[in-house]
Scaffold this motif. Sequence first.
Motif, PDB file in Angstrom:
ATOM      1  N   ALA A  73      -6.473 -44.973  17.789  1.00  0.00           N
ATOM      2  CA  ALA A  73      -6.156 -44.095  18.918  1.00  0.00           C
ATOM      3  C   ALA A  73      -6.883 -42.760  18.783  1.00  0.00           C
ATOM      4  N   PHE A  74      -6.951 -42.230  17.566  1.00  0.00           N
ATOM      5  CA  PHE A  74      -7.687 -40.989  17.347  1.00  0.00           C
ATOM      6  C   PHE A  74      -9.189 -41.187  17.544  1.00  0.00           C
ATOM      7  N   ALA A  75      -9.708 -42.332  17.155  1.00  0.00           N
ATOM      8  CA  ALA A  75     -11.137 -42.598  17.306  1.00  0.00           C
ATOM      9  C   ALA A  75     -11.553 -42.489  18.765  1.00  0.00           C
ATOM     10  N   ASP A  76     -10.725 -43.010  19.657  1.00  0.00           N
ATOM     11  CA  ASP A  76     -11.017 -42.893  21.086  1.00  0.00           C
ATOM     12  C   ASP A  76     -10.988 -41.439  21.532  1.00  0.00           C
ATOM     13  N   ARG A  77     -10.053 -40.669  20.973  1.00  0.00           N
ATOM     14  CA  ARG A  77      -9.873 -39.285  21.392  1.00  0.00           C
ATOM     15  C   ARG A  77     -11.019 -38.381  20.924  1.00  0.00           C
ATOM     16  N   VAL A  78     -11.447 -38.509  19.668  1.00  0.00           N
ATOM     17  CA  VAL A  78     -12.451 -37.589  19.134  1.00  0.00           C
ATOM     18  C   VAL A  78     -13.869 -37.995  19.493  1.00  0.00           C
ATOM     19  N   GLY A  79     -14.072 -39.249  19.887  1.00  0.00           N
ATOM     20  CA  GLY A  79     -15.369 -39.694  20.354  1.00  0.00           C
ATOM     21  C   GLY A  79     -16.403 -39.840  19.252  1.00  0.00           C
ATOM     22  N   PRO A  80     -17.628 -40.182  19.647  1.00  0.00           N
ATOM     23  CA  PRO A  80     -18.675 -40.461  18.651  1.00  0.00           C
ATOM     24  C   PRO A  80     -19.058 -39.267  17.795  1.00  0.00           C
ATOM     25  N   ALA A  81     -18.817 -38.061  18.282  1.00  0.00           N
ATOM     26  CA  ALA A  81     -19.126 -36.869  17.482  1.00  0.00           C
ATOM     27  C   ALA A  81     -18.026 -36.551  16.474  1.00  0.00           C
ATOM     28  N   GLY A  82     -16.894 -37.202  16.590  1.00  0.00           N
ATOM     29  CA  GLY A  82     -15.779 -36.979  15.683  1.00  0.00           C
ATOM     30  C   GLY A  82     -15.749 -37.989  14.563  1.00  0.00           C
ATOM     31  N   ARG A  83     -14.762 -37.829  13.685  1.00  0.00           N
ATOM     32  CA  ARG A  83     -14.616 -38.722  12.546  1.00  0.00           C
ATOM     33  C   ARG A  83     -13.134 -38.881  12.244  1.00  0.00           C
ATOM     34  N   VAL A  84     -12.729 -40.110  11.949  1.00  0.00           N
ATOM     35  CA  VAL A  84     -11.339 -40.369  11.590  1.00  0.00           C
ATOM     36  C   VAL A  84     -11.312 -41.161  10.288  1.00  0.00           C
ATOM     37  N   ILE A  85     -10.511 -40.699   9.342  1.00  0.00           N
ATOM     38  CA  ILE A  85     -10.360 -41.368   8.053  1.00  0.00           C
ATOM     39  C   ILE A  85      -8.927 -41.851   7.918  1.00  0.00           C
ATOM     40  N   GLY A  86      -8.749 -43.110   7.591  1.00  0.00           N
ATOM     41  CA  GLY A  86      -7.433 -43.662   7.304  1.00  0.00           C
ATOM     42  C   GLY A  86      -7.273 -43.861   5.804  1.00  0.00           C
ATOM     43  N   ILE A  87      -6.166 -43.375   5.260  1.00  0.00           N
ATOM     44  CA  ILE A  87      -5.903 -43.471   3.825  1.00  0.00           C
ATOM     45  C   ILE A  87      -4.573 -44.195   3.619  1.00  0.00           C
ATOM     46  N   ASP A  88      -4.566 -45.155   2.716  1.00  0.00           N
ATOM     47  CA  ASP A  88      -3.347 -45.910   2.430  1.00  0.00           C
ATOM     48  C   ASP A  88      -3.441 -46.460   1.012  1.00  0.00           C
ATOM     49  N   PRO A  89      -2.328 -46.547   0.282  1.00  0.00           N
ATOM     50  CA  PRO A  89      -2.375 -47.075  -1.078  1.00  0.00           C
ATOM     51  C   PRO A  89      -2.515 -48.588  -1.157  1.00  0.00           C
ATOM     52  N   SER A  90      -2.356 -49.279  -0.030  1.00  0.00           N
ATOM     53  CA  SER A  90      -2.405 -50.735  -0.042  1.00  0.00           C
ATOM     54  C   SER A  90      -3.820 -51.235   0.255  1.00  0.00           C
ATOM     55  N   ALA A 101     -12.456 -51.621  12.328  1.00  0.00           N
ATOM     56  CA  ALA A 101     -12.691 -50.194  12.521  1.00  0.00           C
ATOM     57  C   ALA A 101     -13.772 -49.911  13.553  1.00  0.00           C
ATOM     58  N   ALA A 102     -13.568 -48.855  14.329  1.00  0.00           N
ATOM     59  CA  ALA A 102     -14.602 -48.342  15.221  1.00  0.00           C
ATOM     60  C   ALA A 102     -15.684 -47.652  14.389  1.00  0.00           C
ATOM     61  N   SER A 103     -16.818 -47.387  15.006  1.00  0.00           N
ATOM     62  CA  SER A 103     -17.956 -46.844  14.272  1.00  0.00           C
ATOM     63  C   SER A 103     -17.710 -45.439  13.725  1.00  0.00           C
ATOM     64  N   ASN A 104     -16.779 -44.702  14.333  1.00  0.00           N
ATOM     65  CA  ASN A 104     -16.503 -43.337  13.861  1.00  0.00           C
ATOM     66  C   ASN A 104     -15.285 -43.277  12.945  1.00  0.00           C
ATOM     67  N   CYS A 105     -14.903 -44.409  12.368  1.00  0.00           N
ATOM     68  CA  CYS A 105     -13.750 -44.481  11.455  1.00  0.00           C
ATOM     69  C   CYS A 105     -14.182 -45.027  10.101  1.00  0.00           C
ATOM     70  N   ARG A 106     -13.449 -44.628   9.085  1.00  0.00           N
ATOM     71  CA  ARG A 106     -13.550 -45.301   7.794  1.00  0.00           C
ATOM     72  C   ARG A 106     -12.176 -45.292   7.140  1.00  0.00           C
ATOM     73  N   PHE A 107     -11.987 -46.206   6.207  1.00  0.00           N
ATOM     74  CA  PHE A 107     -10.696 -46.358   5.548  1.00  0.00           C
ATOM     75  C   PHE A 107     -10.897 -46.375   4.039  1.00  0.00           C
ATOM     76  N   GLU A 108      -9.934 -45.787   3.320  1.00  0.00           N
ATOM     77  CA  GLU A 108     -10.035 -45.769   1.870  1.00  0.00           C
ATOM     78  C   GLU A 108      -8.658 -45.857   1.235  1.00  0.00           C
ATOM     79  N   VAL A 109      -8.622 -46.439   0.056  1.00  0.00           N
ATOM     80  CA  VAL A 109      -7.385 -46.530  -0.714  1.00  0.00           C
ATOM     81  C   VAL A 109      -7.089 -45.173  -1.341  1.00  0.00           C
ATOM     82  N   GLY A 110      -5.866 -44.709  -1.182  1.00  0.00           N
ATOM     83  CA  GLY A 110      -5.487 -43.434  -1.766  1.00  0.00           C
ATOM     84  C   GLY A 110      -4.033 -43.125  -1.477  1.00  0.00           C
ATOM     85  N   VAL A 111      -3.522 -42.045  -2.063  1.00  0.00           N
ATOM     86  CA  VAL A 111      -2.134 -41.649  -1.879  1.00  0.00           C
ATOM     87  C   VAL A 111      -2.067 -40.207  -1.407  1.00  0.00           C
ATOM     88  N   ALA A 112      -1.012 -39.878  -0.704  1.00  0.00           N
ATOM     89  CA  ALA A 112      -0.851 -38.555  -0.097  1.00  0.00           C
ATOM     90  C   ALA A 112      -0.858 -37.447  -1.132  1.00  0.00           C
TER      91      ALA A 112
END
Length: 234
Positions: A73-90, A101-112
Amino acid sequence: MTGNAQQSTNTHGDRNSEIGILITKPRGYLAVKSAFLLGRVGSLNTRLVELTGAAAGDHVVDIGCGPGQLVGAFADRVGPAGRVIGIDPSRAMIDYATGRAASNCRFEVGVAQSLTLPDASVDVVTSTFVMHHIPEAQRTAALGQMFRVLRPGGRLLLADTHPTGRVLPAAVRIMSRFAARRTDDPHAPGHHPDPLAAIDIRRYREALRAAGFGTVDFTTIPPTTGVLLATKDV
């Protein structure tokens, strides 16, 4: 309701003493989340994005991203010039989200409580249905990390279950109580014997101010969600 979420059976998760129980079945989690939120996941995510004030070109981090719905949802909002990172321990959640993932997103394993992002590097941080799943002793550190990675003027959104109607489906109330009962340490300072109080996001108001945030506001998204919005002073 994220990768930190603690579940009671091996079908849904594996225990880790530092980060709780990891959800390892993304599709099962999506089904449970849809039921928990009364089928309103999409509309809830749209409203959460709106509340953050995220704009085209912004950099956003979603902590405890699970299978990546809010990230999308954020990827759509920030558009191609934006960037969204998803972090989760799983790892299972990250692999599932990465494959979609959309082209302006990436995901990584991590904790808050131990983010690897640089200081003052993002405009918006979100963490939804996560705080009560982070070990009690790690929550202050987690809020401090969220503050650290935000730029001056950046916004933090925390959300959790907060029934707003006089009558809600029994499943929502039961699941809320179950989650709180299994994740809130009864011996920790600030423990709430009322399960719904234990997952009330308003309990972090003072902790956010102590972390350095200026404005901290509370709002609700009926029928099941409470939201804290905090701003890092310029």
